[in-house]
Scaffold this active site. Sequence first.
Site, PDB file in Angstrom:
ATOM      1  N   GLU A 220       0.885  -1.176   0.000  1.00  0.00           N
ATOM      2  CA  GLU A 220       0.000   0.000   0.000  1.00  0.00           C
ATOM      3  C   GLU A 220       0.914   1.214   0.000  1.00  0.00           C
ATOM      4  O   GLU A 220       1.438   1.592   1.050  1.00  0.00           O
ATOM      5  CB  GLU A 220      -0.899  -0.021   1.250  1.00  0.00           C
ATOM      6  CG  GLU A 220      -1.825  -1.229   1.332  1.00  0.00           C
ATOM      7  CD  GLU A 220      -3.018  -1.135   0.384  1.00  0.00           C
ATOM      8  OE1 GLU A 220      -3.317  -0.021  -0.081  1.00  0.00           O
ATOM      9  OE2 GLU A 220      -3.629  -2.179   0.104  1.00  0.00           O
ATOM     10  N   CYS A 254      -2.405   9.531   2.438  1.00  0.00           N
ATOM     11  CA  CYS A 254      -1.920   8.905   1.195  1.00  0.00           C
ATOM     12  C   CYS A 254      -2.831   9.194   0.015  1.00  0.00           C
ATOM     13  O   CYS A 254      -2.367   9.320  -1.109  1.00  0.00           O
ATOM     14  CB  CYS A 254      -1.770   7.403   1.389  1.00  0.00           C
ATOM     15  SG  CYS A 254      -3.296   6.608   1.902  1.00  0.00           S
TER      16      CYS A 254
HETATM   17  P1  NAD Z   1       7.914   4.917   5.147  1.00  0.00           P
HETATM   18  O1  NAD Z   1       7.969   4.089   3.899  1.00  0.00           O
HETATM   19  O2  NAD Z   1       9.035   5.820   5.453  1.00  0.00           O
HETATM   20  O3  NAD Z   1       7.738   3.963   6.443  1.00  0.00           O
HETATM   21  C1  NAD Z   1       6.778   2.933   6.515  1.00  0.00           C
HETATM   22  C2  NAD Z   1       7.293   1.840   7.444  1.00  0.00           C
HETATM   23  O4  NAD Z   1       8.487   1.296   6.902  1.00  0.00           O
HETATM   24  C3  NAD Z   1       7.636   2.345   8.841  1.00  0.00           C
HETATM   25  O5  NAD Z   1       7.209   1.380   9.781  1.00  0.00           O
HETATM   26  C4  NAD Z   1       9.151   2.455   8.813  1.00  0.00           C
HETATM   27  O6  NAD Z   1       9.771   2.252  10.062  1.00  0.00           O
HETATM   28  C5  NAD Z   1       9.530   1.330   7.875  1.00  0.00           C
HETATM   29  N1  NAD Z   1      10.810   1.549   7.198  1.00  0.00           N
HETATM   30  C6  NAD Z   1      11.474   2.708   7.015  1.00  0.00           C
HETATM   31  N2  NAD Z   1      12.616   2.483   6.328  1.00  0.00           N
HETATM   32  C7  NAD Z   1      12.655   1.166   6.075  1.00  0.00           C
HETATM   33  C8  NAD Z   1      13.573   0.309   5.401  1.00  0.00           C
HETATM   34  N3  NAD Z   1      14.694   0.786   4.868  1.00  0.00           N
HETATM   35  N4  NAD Z   1      13.297  -1.015   5.308  1.00  0.00           N
HETATM   36  C9  NAD Z   1      12.157  -1.490   5.840  1.00  0.00           C
HETATM   37  N5  NAD Z   1      11.265  -0.740   6.515  1.00  0.00           N
HETATM   38  C10 NAD Z   1      11.506   0.565   6.620  1.00  0.00           C
HETATM   39  O7  NAD Z   1       6.522   5.700   5.067  1.00  0.00           O
HETATM   40  P2  NAD Z   1       6.000   6.808   6.048  1.00  0.00           P
HETATM   41  O8  NAD Z   1       6.825   8.037   5.892  1.00  0.00           O
HETATM   42  O9  NAD Z   1       5.823   6.243   7.398  1.00  0.00           O
HETATM   43  O10 NAD Z   1       4.529   7.082   5.445  1.00  0.00           O
HETATM   44  C11 NAD Z   1       4.288   7.960   4.391  1.00  0.00           C
HETATM   45  C12 NAD Z   1       4.169   7.225   3.083  1.00  0.00           C
HETATM   46  O11 NAD Z   1       3.239   6.169   3.198  1.00  0.00           O
HETATM   47  C13 NAD Z   1       3.621   8.114   1.977  1.00  0.00           C
HETATM   48  O12 NAD Z   1       4.305   7.839   0.786  1.00  0.00           O
HETATM   49  C14 NAD Z   1       2.168   7.695   1.868  1.00  0.00           C
HETATM   50  O13 NAD Z   1       1.574   7.931   0.618  1.00  0.00           O
HETATM   51  C15 NAD Z   1       2.259   6.244   2.171  1.00  0.00           C
HETATM   52  N6  NAD Z   1       0.986   5.745   2.673  1.00  0.00           N
HETATM   53  C16 NAD Z   1       0.264   4.891   1.913  1.00  0.00           C
HETATM   54  C17 NAD Z   1      -0.967   4.442   2.345  1.00  0.00           C
HETATM   55  C18 NAD Z   1      -1.806   3.504   1.546  1.00  0.00           C
HETATM   56  O14 NAD Z   1      -2.732   2.942   2.103  1.00  0.00           O
HETATM   57  N7  NAD Z   1      -1.534   3.304   0.268  1.00  0.00           N
HETATM   58  C19 NAD Z   1      -1.455   4.885   3.579  1.00  0.00           C
HETATM   59  C20 NAD Z   1      -0.691   5.754   4.337  1.00  0.00           C
HETATM   60  C21 NAD Z   1       0.534   6.182   3.876  1.00  0.00           C
END
Ligand code: NAD
Length: 478
Positions: A220, A254
């Site tokens: 997602e 998002c």
């Molecule tokens: P992110 O990708 O930075 O983090 C998401 C998760 O991944 C967190 O738990 C984080 O700790 C973990 N993470 C971070 N770096 C990682 C790595 N190198 N390897 C594995 N895991 C890692 O996202 P965010 O900043 O928390 O959220 C914002 C983003 O999420 C935006 O792009 C938004 O559009 C998207 N989002 C999508 C949806 C959806 O349903 N499609 C919903 C909410 C947010």
Amino acid sequence: MTLAATSIPTSNATTTLEQQRRAFLHDGSPSIAQRKANLLKLRAAVLAHRRDVEEAINADFGNRSRHETDIMELLGVVQSIDYLLRHLRRFMKPERRHVAAFHRTGRAYVEYQPKGVIGVMAPWNYPVALTFIPLATALAAGNRVMIKPSELTPRTSKLIQRLLAASFSTDEVAVILGGPEVGASFSALPFDHLLFTGSTQVGRMVMRAASDHLVPLTLELGGKSPVVVAPGHAVRSTVESIVFGKLANAGQTCVAPDYALVHEDDLDAFISQYRAAVARGYPQGPTSPDYTSIVSDRHYTRLQALIEDARTSGAQIIEAGVMPERAAQRPRTLAPVLIVGAGDDTAVMREEIFGPLLPVRTYRSLDQAIGYINARPRPLALYYFGKVGADSEALLKCTTSGNVGINNTLMHVAVDDLPFGGVGPSGMGAYHGIEGFRAMSHAKGVFVQGRWNLPRLLRAPFGKLVELALAFSLRPRP
Ligand code: NAD
């Protein structure tokens, strides 16, 4: 209400996964009654901690409206649990499948079996909804669940851990806390399915890590979701809905409209309606208690840099509220702005914004707007404001996005029976609806041989009967 904290050290994540898998294999697929009991337990736990959730998220963000938390997080969780409770029997029911003439004496069906242990990785923007809705789906499908919440909302993530530890044993539901390194090792665990919600960039890393164990994935992700305003439709109701979608959670959503495509004749009307709608929704400007802060200094600086980059490239920055230096009573309060005339090469038109800035581009014809959307990565959501008819049909047919909202923003996420997910760079697979239940279940096809076994006739030694059967089956269509 106080809860006993059962913290699981990261190094024990592998052990926890093994424990959960052992328990799953030992206990087998839970009955509908057990699954419903789990969902009700989750529902009760969330509601019992309503105020704790509001406070934790508020503290993590700097300011998050209590009502916004109730509407966008708790209501979503409760609604989706109620939806699952209502439809679970139908979802779990084995499905009869068609059997070709040759196999007619037997019967075929699909049984939806829990996959086993599901990993859930959550972002910070809706830290409760985006943890608990995947969790509820996984429990409804009869699985064990390991969760890795975001490090950017530390109070909420800790609360989630404590709340779940008080309601479930760790071989049912476990929470692993930590940052990117923990996320990296979590995504490399041999889950039976992994649901990741987060950025496209991290999604790529997660997919790479999951590939080692061929772990099936639901991704997602994010992206730039356009909103198209049909000619003559830059009116109050349209713009109010866009302002709602853009400024809920200060744009840190998002599926928020990322940029607007407005007919060139309607630009002035759109701008004045936008300013008026912001003033009505947030009469105290960005210091209104209902206006959410930006989650971290890094994101605050990033958003300011987007504005500055657009300004220096010649775009017009239009304040739709009081700018932060004049209203900075709260941390990381960023006033809403419209950005008009930002070029394709500006950062604000290339990157997902995830904040209260709305670039507005003008178009002359619907074809031009469609072309603009199709020249970019497939978005998570697409919004259209205008008459339902030929133009909305054309937009739906000629573009591909995760979901679509017509004359509304964000609402498709709250319709529990619709699948929710992106396409291509905005995601892979979906949850919500029966699609979520099925994503976390294995569709096991079963064929039960009947008393008369016609296919047996096709075994060696082949004789006259085989010739006749083949002549019949391989005959040309009339
Ligand atoms: P992110 O990708 O930075 O983090 C998401 C998760 O991944 C967190 O738990 C984080 O700790 C973990 N993470 C971070 N770096 C990682 C790595 N190198 N390897 C594995 N895991 C890692 O996202 P965010 O900043 O928390 O959220 C914002 C983003 O999420 C935006 O792009 C938004 O559009 C998207 N989002 C999508 C949806 C959806 O349903 N499609 C919903 C909410 C947010």
